[in-house]
Design a protein around this motif. Structure first.
Motif, mmCIF file in Angstrom:
data_model
loop_
_atom_site.group_PDB
_atom_site.id
_atom_site.type_symbol
_atom_site.label_atom_id
_atom_site.label_comp_id
_atom_site.label_asym_id
_atom_site.label_seq_id
_atom_site.Cartn_x
_atom_site.Cartn_y
_atom_site.Cartn_z
ATOM 1 N N THR A 199 -2.585 2.202 -4.546
ATOM 2 C CA THR A 199 -2.420 3.603 -4.179
ATOM 3 C C THR A 199 -3.755 4.315 -4.326
ATOM 4 O OG1 THR A 199 -1.341 5.703 -4.715
ATOM 5 C CG2 THR A 199 -1.634 4.150 -6.531
ATOM 6 N N LYS A 200 -4.019 5.246 -3.426
ATOM 7 C CA LYS A 200 -5.296 5.960 -3.486
ATOM 8 C C LYS A 200 -5.285 7.080 -4.522
ATOM 9 C CE LYS A 200 -4.306 9.161 0.324
ATOM 10 N NZ LYS A 200 -4.751 9.634 1.651
ATOM 11 N N THR A 208 2.675 3.947 3.336
ATOM 12 C CA THR A 208 1.708 5.009 3.038
ATOM 13 C C THR A 208 2.187 6.398 3.412
ATOM 14 O OG1 THR A 208 0.677 4.438 5.148
ATOM 15 C CG2 THR A 208 -0.325 3.531 3.159
ATOM 16 N N VAL A 212 0.859 -1.184 0.000
ATOM 17 C CA VAL A 212 0.000 0.000 0.000
ATOM 18 C C VAL A 212 0.894 1.232 0.000
ATOM 19 C CG1 VAL A 212 -1.956 1.151 1.077
ATOM 20 C CG2 VAL A 212 -1.657 -1.317 1.373
ATOM 21 N N GLY A 213 0.896 1.958 -1.117
ATOM 22 C CA GLY A 213 1.723 3.155 -1.229
ATOM 23 C C GLY A 213 2.732 3.033 -2.345
ATOM 24 N N SER A 272 3.048 10.777 -4.341
ATOM 25 C CA SER A 272 3.543 10.323 -3.050
ATOM 26 C C SER A 272 4.335 11.451 -2.409
ATOM 27 C CB SER A 272 4.461 9.097 -3.208
ATOM 28 O OG SER A 272 5.678 9.469 -3.838
ATOM 29 N N ASP A 279 -3.415 7.361 6.513
ATOM 30 C CA ASP A 279 -4.336 6.229 6.392
ATOM 31 C C ASP A 279 -3.711 4.910 6.861
ATOM 32 O OD1 ASP A 279 -5.543 8.302 4.974
ATOM 33 O OD2 ASP A 279 -5.062 7.428 3.035
ATOM 34 N N GLY A 280 -2.463 4.673 6.462
ATOM 35 C CA GLY A 280 -1.822 3.408 6.811
ATOM 36 C C GLY A 280 -1.591 3.269 8.298
ATOM 37 N N ILE A 335 -8.440 3.164 -2.082
ATOM 38 C CA ILE A 335 -7.927 3.438 -0.745
ATOM 39 C C ILE A 335 -8.115 2.219 0.156
ATOM 40 C CG2 ILE A 335 -10.079 4.427 0.196
ATOM 41 C CD1 ILE A 335 -8.282 6.564 1.572
ATOM 42 N N GLU A 350 -10.141 9.186 4.923
ATOM 43 C CA GLU A 350 -9.030 10.052 5.309
ATOM 44 C C GLU A 350 -9.357 10.841 6.576
ATOM 45 O OE1 GLU A 350 -6.963 11.101 0.991
ATOM 46 O OE2 GLU A 350 -8.417 12.485 1.867
ATOM 47 N N LEU A 378 2.577 -1.890 4.538
ATOM 48 C CA LEU A 378 2.158 -0.496 4.540
ATOM 49 C C LEU A 378 3.360 0.393 4.218
ATOM 50 C CD1 LEU A 378 -0.042 -0.494 7.769
ATOM 51 C CD2 LEU A 378 -0.807 -0.724 5.392
#
Length: 559
Positions: free
Chosen positions: A66-67, A223, A42-43, A73, A242-243, A187, A496, A221
């Protein structure tokens, strides 16, 4: 690059995942999909993409989530560079370790520092092999600069002051070449839990609010941080923690949350909110000095390194000078730097947008939230205390940064720990230590307490930035509690906001617990450092009610 955007389309054909089935949406309507992988990352910053590439090299099936878009990033905004030793220049691993420990205010874990710093040269060599181009000096070697807290010129850079953008470009391009699947604009909402409390996958939310499930043997994670917890930050809009919130809800321990590093110099513009342009520390490394409106040096007599003191020292000094003068910014005089526009094109362009010419006049600057020194408590290999859950980069607390991060150690950490976390996942899979895919079920994150984001940012900026006291922290806790409302987690924005609300609670608990001043944590009611009681990390975990609570005994920092 195999990117999967708003419409997932033929997921199985694009990713090679084993399955895709319908997943119920909240309220009983059908929607979404289900898939499987060995590892979900994630990320898509330096830690996440490095981990994904290494995992693919090790033969794991990987999905990156990724959101936003793949190149969105914190990494892309990093200006200064990567701190890495080259012994041929007279530098040494021992000196880099010593500088890191000195900046960390007594809370760095020295064995972790040594392991990550020692891994830097090889990690940078692999990064260059993936296509990253760093700036060269007149002799053809890697150009190196010096930043705050460093005793040597060891920070390599790209594009003058666009290092993060170049690193992100190169890693994303290699992800494309290696055909690592990237799922964009989704997300992470919740983890899948095993009966024994481990993690074995994720529930995702697509842009339309449909829930999707990825069953995975491991979740990593990467994130980033939570700069958006404050009104002014160097971080992009996606930095909402978020992570970190996901890890807390999964039962993980977090540590050192109270240590939020404020970068001393973002470009000041009246009333600015959100992401503010960074004025890289390397500008001071090339000779710029901080002055007040009267032209008096801000750092004179404050620290032996003056304008190149560690960031916590410089930010606190600027804050004191601003308070004494009843103003909201100071100035960075870089008029003596030759070729400023060539060496610092990103800073020069940002200044030009507000009609400031750094070659002729001082740059107006002010501190802003920049980096989370704490995070999910992990080993140097990214393992958390929750089986199947790993973390790397800014979201993690490895013990490298202590109470204050040394400049340009963040990209270093992402490179080294990102690789090692992928290797840890592969090792744990081979050893049979990770749960099978079929035994995990989603958690209960259908609703969560949410407070208004602007209120949270205002309270955190007023009471939990540089300069905190018991009454202010208590006031922030009370007002956020009064503003919380249960909300359905049915959109990216609400997810978020729920994360920011939970992180505000956790940070305030940790900051109130630490009754001393150390590193980035400055208490006006406990102004002195107290090594007898507080040379240790404050650990936080959610209690049975879902509220952040301090754990004891605490982790011990450097002796």
């Amino acid at each position: 690059m195999t990117t999967l955007g708003d419409g997932v389309g033929d997921l199985e054909a694009k990713t090679g995942f084993a399955s895709r089935t319908a997943v119920p949406r909240p309220g009983g309507s059908a929607g979404g999909w289900e898939a499987t992988a060995d590892l979900v990352v994630v990320g898509t910053g330096v830690a996440g993409l490095t981990a994904a590439l290494r995992a693919r090299e090790l033969g794991l099936s990987v999905l990156v989530v990724t959101k936003a878009d793949v190149t969105d990033s914190n990494t892309r905004w990093a200006q200064g560079g990567v701190a890495v030793v080259d012994v041929a220049t007279g530098d040494s691993i021992a000196d880099h370790v010593a500088d890191t420990v000195a900046a960390g205010g007594g809370l760095c874990e020295e064995d972790v520092v040594r392991a990550i710093v020692a891994g830097g040269p090889a990690a940078v060599a692999r990064l260059r092999a993936r296509g990253t181009t760093f700036d060269r000096d007149a002799d053809g070697g890697l150009a190196r600069t010096r930043e705050g807290g460093h005793s040597a010129f060891r920070v390599i850079h790209a594009g003058g002051d666009a290092t993060g953008a170049e690193v992100e470009r190169a890693l994303a391009a290699d992800v494309n070449r290696q055909r690592v699947p990237v799922l964009e604009r989704h997300i992470a909402l919740d983890t899948l839990r095993t009966p024994s409390g481990g993690v074995s996958g994720l529930v995702l939310l697509d842009p339309d609010g449909a829930r999707c499930v990825v069953r995975a043997r491991a979740v990593l994670l990467a994130t980033g941080g939570f700069g958006q917890l404050y009104q002014a930050t160097s971080n992009p809009e996606i930095a909402t923690g978020d992570g970190l919130a996901l890890a807390l809800r999964a039962g993980a321990v977090v540590a050192d949350l109270e240590f939020v590093q404020f970068h001393p110099t973002v470009l000041y513009t009246p009333g600015a909110r959100g992401r503010c342009p960074l004025v890289t520390e390397a500008v001071r490394g090339e000779g710029a000095v901080l002055v007040d409106a009267a032209g008096q040096r801000v750092m004179a007599g404050v620290h032996p390194l003056a304008d190149l003191a560690p960031r916590d020292v410089v930010s606190a000094a600027i804050t004191r000078r601003m308070a004494a003068a009843s103003c909201d910014h100071v100035y960075l005089d870089a008029t003596g730097i030759d070729g400023f526009a060539r060496r610092f094109p990103t800073v020069h362009a940002a200044c030009a947008r507000v009609d400031v010419d750094p070659t002729r006049e001082p740059i107006p600057v002010t501190p802003a939230a920049h980096f989370a020194c704490g995070g999910v408590a992990t080993s140097p290999e990214g393992r958390t205390g929750v089986p199947g859950l790993y973390a790397a980069g800014e979201v993690a607390r490895t013990g490298l940064h202590g109470a204050n991060r040394l400049a340009s150690n963040s990209l270093l950490e992402g490179l080294v720990v990102g690789e090692r976390a992928a290797e840890a996942v592969a090792m744990d899979l081979a050893a049979g230590e990770l749960a099978p895919l079929t035994c995990a079920t989603p958690g209960d994150a259908a609703v969560a307490p949410v407070a208004d984001r602007s209120l949270v940012q205002r309270l955190m900026s007023r009471h939990a930035a540089i300069g905190r006291d018991a009454s202010g922290l208590a006031a922030a806790v009370s007002r956020i509690a009064a503003a919380r409302r249960e909300r359905a987690l049915d959109s990216h924005r609400v997810v978020e906001d729920a994360a920011l609300t939970l992180l505000a609670d956790a940070l305030l608990v940790a900051a109130a617990e630490r009754t001393e001043s150390r590193g980035c944590h400055v208490r006006t009611d406990f102004a002195e450092r107290d090594d007898v009681r507080w040379q240790r990390s404050v650990r936080v975990r959610l209690d049975a009610t879902g509220a952040p609570a301090v754990l004891a005994p605490a982790l011990t920092g450097a002796a």
